[in-house]
Design a protein around this motif. Sequence first.
Motif, PDB file in Angstrom:
ATOM      1  N   ARG A  16       1.055  -1.360  -0.110  1.00  0.00           N
ATOM      2  CA  ARG A  16      -0.707  -0.212   0.221  1.00  0.00           C
ATOM      3  C   ARG A  16       1.179   1.094   0.124  1.00  0.00           C
ATOM      4  O   ARG A  16       0.373   2.302  -0.433  1.00  0.00           O
ATOM      5  N   LYS A  17       2.066   1.397   0.656  1.00  0.00           N
ATOM      6  CA  LYS A  17       3.160   2.335   0.806  1.00  0.00           C
ATOM      7  C   LYS A  17       3.743   2.030  -0.760  1.00  0.00           C
ATOM      8  O   LYS A  17       3.750   3.838  -1.296  1.00  0.00           O
ATOM      9  N   ASP A  18       4.419   1.400  -1.236  1.00  0.00           N
ATOM     10  CA  ASP A  18       3.822   1.525  -2.527  1.00  0.00           C
ATOM     11  C   ASP A  18       3.406   1.774  -3.479  1.00  0.00           C
ATOM     12  O   ASP A  18       3.479   2.765  -4.663  1.00  0.00           O
ATOM     13  N   LYS A  19       2.091   1.961  -3.184  1.00  0.00           N
ATOM     14  CA  LYS A  19       1.034   1.908  -4.136  1.00  0.00           C
ATOM     15  C   LYS A  19       0.932   3.635  -3.814  1.00  0.00           C
ATOM     16  O   LYS A  19       0.398   4.785  -4.881  1.00  0.00           O
ATOM     17  N   ASP A  20       0.648   4.002  -2.626  1.00  0.00           N
ATOM     18  CA  ASP A  20       0.855   5.878  -2.749  1.00  0.00           C
ATOM     19  C   ASP A  20       1.507   6.098  -3.364  1.00  0.00           C
ATOM     20  O   ASP A  20       2.022   7.425  -3.884  1.00  0.00           O
ATOM     21  N   ASP A  21       3.490   5.591  -2.987  1.00  0.00           N
ATOM     22  CA  ASP A  21       4.191   6.405  -3.755  1.00  0.00           C
ATOM     23  C   ASP A  21       4.030   6.300  -5.024  1.00  0.00           C
ATOM     24  O   ASP A  21       4.771   7.732  -5.961  1.00  0.00           O
ATOM     25  N   PHE A  22       3.689   5.664  -5.906  1.00  0.00           N
ATOM     26  CA  PHE A  22       2.911   5.214  -7.052  1.00  0.00           C
ATOM     27  C   PHE A  22       1.767   6.792  -7.585  1.00  0.00           C
ATOM     28  O   PHE A  22       2.322   6.907  -8.558  1.00  0.00           O
ATOM     29  N   GLU A  23       1.249   6.515  -6.990  1.00  0.00           N
ATOM     30  CA  GLU A  23       0.477   8.116  -7.347  1.00  0.00           C
ATOM     31  C   GLU A  23       0.648   9.122  -7.287  1.00  0.00           C
ATOM     32  O   GLU A  23       0.240  10.015  -8.101  1.00  0.00           O
ATOM     33  N   LYS A  24       1.339   9.206  -6.227  1.00  0.00           N
ATOM     34  CA  LYS A  24       2.199  10.635  -5.823  1.00  0.00           C
ATOM     35  C   LYS A  24       2.953  11.052  -7.229  1.00  0.00           C
ATOM     36  O   LYS A  24       3.494  11.648  -7.591  1.00  0.00           O
ATOM     37  N   GLU A  25       4.031  10.158  -7.205  1.00  0.00           N
ATOM     38  CA  GLU A  25       4.427   9.770  -8.696  1.00  0.00           C
ATOM     39  C   GLU A  25       3.891  10.785  -9.732  1.00  0.00           C
ATOM     40  O   GLU A  25       4.030  11.040 -10.673  1.00  0.00           O
ATOM     41  N   MET A  26       2.707   9.897  -9.859  1.00  0.00           N
ATOM     42  CA  MET A  26       1.836  10.031 -11.341  1.00  0.00           C
ATOM     43  C   MET A  26       0.769  11.638 -11.165  1.00  0.00           C
ATOM     44  O   MET A  26       1.062  12.060 -12.226  1.00  0.00           O
ATOM     45  N   TYR A  27       0.782  11.617  -9.884  1.00  0.00           N
ATOM     46  CA  TYR A  27      -0.286  12.715  -9.690  1.00  0.00           C
ATOM     47  C   TYR A  27       1.522  14.235 -10.235  1.00  0.00           C
ATOM     48  O   TYR A  27       1.341  15.429 -10.264  1.00  0.00           O
ATOM     49  N   LYS A  28       2.790  13.992  -9.706  1.00  0.00           N
ATOM     50  CA  LYS A  28       3.954  14.749  -9.652  1.00  0.00           C
ATOM     51  C   LYS A  28       4.043  15.142 -11.515  1.00  0.00           C
ATOM     52  O   LYS A  28       3.525  16.250 -12.275  1.00  0.00           O
ATOM     53  N   ILE A  29       3.459  14.026 -12.018  1.00  0.00           N
ATOM     54  CA  ILE A  29       4.372  13.922 -13.991  1.00  0.00           C
ATOM     55  C   ILE A  29       2.231  14.986 -14.273  1.00  0.00           C
ATOM     56  O   ILE A  29       2.487  16.095 -15.348  1.00  0.00           O
ATOM     57  N   GLN A  30       1.815  14.077 -13.712  1.00  0.00           N
ATOM     58  CA  GLN A  30       0.245  14.794 -14.185  1.00  0.00           C
ATOM     59  C   GLN A  30       0.391  16.970 -14.167  1.00  0.00           C
ATOM     60  O   GLN A  30       0.030  17.880 -14.979  1.00  0.00           O
ATOM     61  N   ASP A  31       0.275  17.282 -12.582  1.00  0.00           N
ATOM     62  CA  ASP A  31       0.600  18.513 -12.355  1.00  0.00           C
ATOM     63  C   ASP A  31       1.645  18.900 -13.026  1.00  0.00           C
ATOM     64  O   ASP A  31       1.587  20.303 -13.908  1.00  0.00           O
ATOM     65  N   ALA A  32       3.266  18.748 -13.694  1.00  0.00           N
ATOM     66  CA  ALA A  32       4.107  19.107 -14.722  1.00  0.00           C
ATOM     67  C   ALA A  32       3.468  19.157 -15.860  1.00  0.00           C
ATOM     68  O   ALA A  32       3.647  19.932 -16.728  1.00  0.00           O
ATOM     69  N   LEU A  33       2.733  18.519 -16.438  1.00  0.00           N
ATOM     70  CA  LEU A  33       1.821  18.336 -18.411  1.00  0.00           C
ATOM     71  C   LEU A  33       0.924  19.903 -17.886  1.00  0.00           C
ATOM     72  O   LEU A  33       0.487  20.704 -18.716  1.00  0.00           O
ATOM     73  N   ILE A  34      -0.206  19.912 -16.346  1.00  0.00           N
ATOM     74  CA  ILE A  34      -1.155  20.349 -16.500  1.00  0.00           C
ATOM     75  C   ILE A  34      -0.706  22.200 -16.737  1.00  0.00           C
ATOM     76  O   ILE A  34      -0.715  22.623 -17.173  1.00  0.00           O
ATOM     77  N   ASP A  35       0.796  22.401 -15.535  1.00  0.00           N
ATOM     78  CA  ASP A  35       1.562  23.781 -15.603  1.00  0.00           C
ATOM     79  C   ASP A  35       1.939  24.011 -16.858  1.00  0.00           C
ATOM     80  O   ASP A  35       2.095  24.939 -17.627  1.00  0.00           O
ATOM     81  N   GLU A  36       2.339  23.000 -17.368  1.00  0.00           N
ATOM     82  CA  GLU A  36       3.153  23.508 -18.810  1.00  0.00           C
ATOM     83  C   GLU A  36       1.930  23.994 -19.624  1.00  0.00           C
ATOM     84  O   GLU A  36       1.933  24.331 -21.403  1.00  0.00           O
ATOM     85  N   GLN A  37       1.166  23.312 -19.799  1.00  0.00           N
ATOM     86  CA  GLN A  37      -0.374  23.444 -20.943  1.00  0.00           C
ATOM     87  C   GLN A  37      -0.397  24.816 -20.406  1.00  0.00           C
ATOM     88  O   GLN A  37      -0.940  25.972 -20.900  1.00  0.00           O
ATOM     89  N   LYS A  38      -0.732  25.527 -18.633  1.00  0.00           N
ATOM     90  CA  LYS A  38      -1.219  26.373 -18.487  1.00  0.00           C
ATOM     91  C   LYS A  38       0.494  28.139 -19.293  1.00  0.00           C
ATOM     92  O   LYS A  38      -0.366  28.682 -19.760  1.00  0.00           O
ATOM     93  N   GLU A  39       1.037  27.391 -19.244  1.00  0.00           N
ATOM     94  CA  GLU A  39       2.103  27.984 -19.877  1.00  0.00           C
ATOM     95  C   GLU A  39       2.266  28.763 -21.334  1.00  0.00           C
ATOM     96  O   GLU A  39       2.276  29.290 -21.876  1.00  0.00           O
ATOM     97  N   THR A  40       1.789  27.373 -22.085  1.00  0.00           N
ATOM     98  CA  THR A  40       1.226  27.680 -23.267  1.00  0.00           C
ATOM     99  C   THR A  40       0.694  28.668 -23.563  1.00  0.00           C
ATOM    100  O   THR A  40       0.900  28.864 -24.611  1.00  0.00           O
ATOM    101  N   VAL A  41      -0.416  28.585 -22.918  1.00  0.00           N
ATOM    102  CA  VAL A  41      -1.345  29.324 -23.218  1.00  0.00           C
ATOM    103  C   VAL A  41      -1.017  30.953 -22.289  1.00  0.00           C
ATOM    104  O   VAL A  41      -2.445  31.890 -23.203  1.00  0.00           O
ATOM    105  N   GLU A  42      -0.573  31.183 -22.195  1.00  0.00           N
ATOM    106  CA  GLU A  42      -0.386  32.762 -20.929  1.00  0.00           C
ATOM    107  C   GLU A  42       0.289  33.157 -22.686  1.00  0.00           C
ATOM    108  O   GLU A  42       1.036  33.277 -23.270  1.00  0.00           O
TER     109      GLU A  42
END
Length: 81
Positions: free
Chosen positions: A55-81
Amino acid sequence: MLKTDKTTSLTGLSTIDGVSAMSFNANIDQNGSGSTFSANVQDQDLYAKNRVECRKDKDDFEKEMYKIQDALIDEQKETVE
């Protein structure tokens, strides 16, 4: 008409003494707004005996997934601005 989408794929394994107990998969679309996540038990007995670590590994995996997702969202914001 063909429509294609670029996605980021992430895979992970929760291993105990070199044996896979769980596997994790995530796909995140190019702009980060959509994603899929799955976790599968590979070895039920191994998982049952080591569920806290798995379960800890699952939580760590999800944190990594969200980190990548957040970076993609931030990248999109920069492209639009």
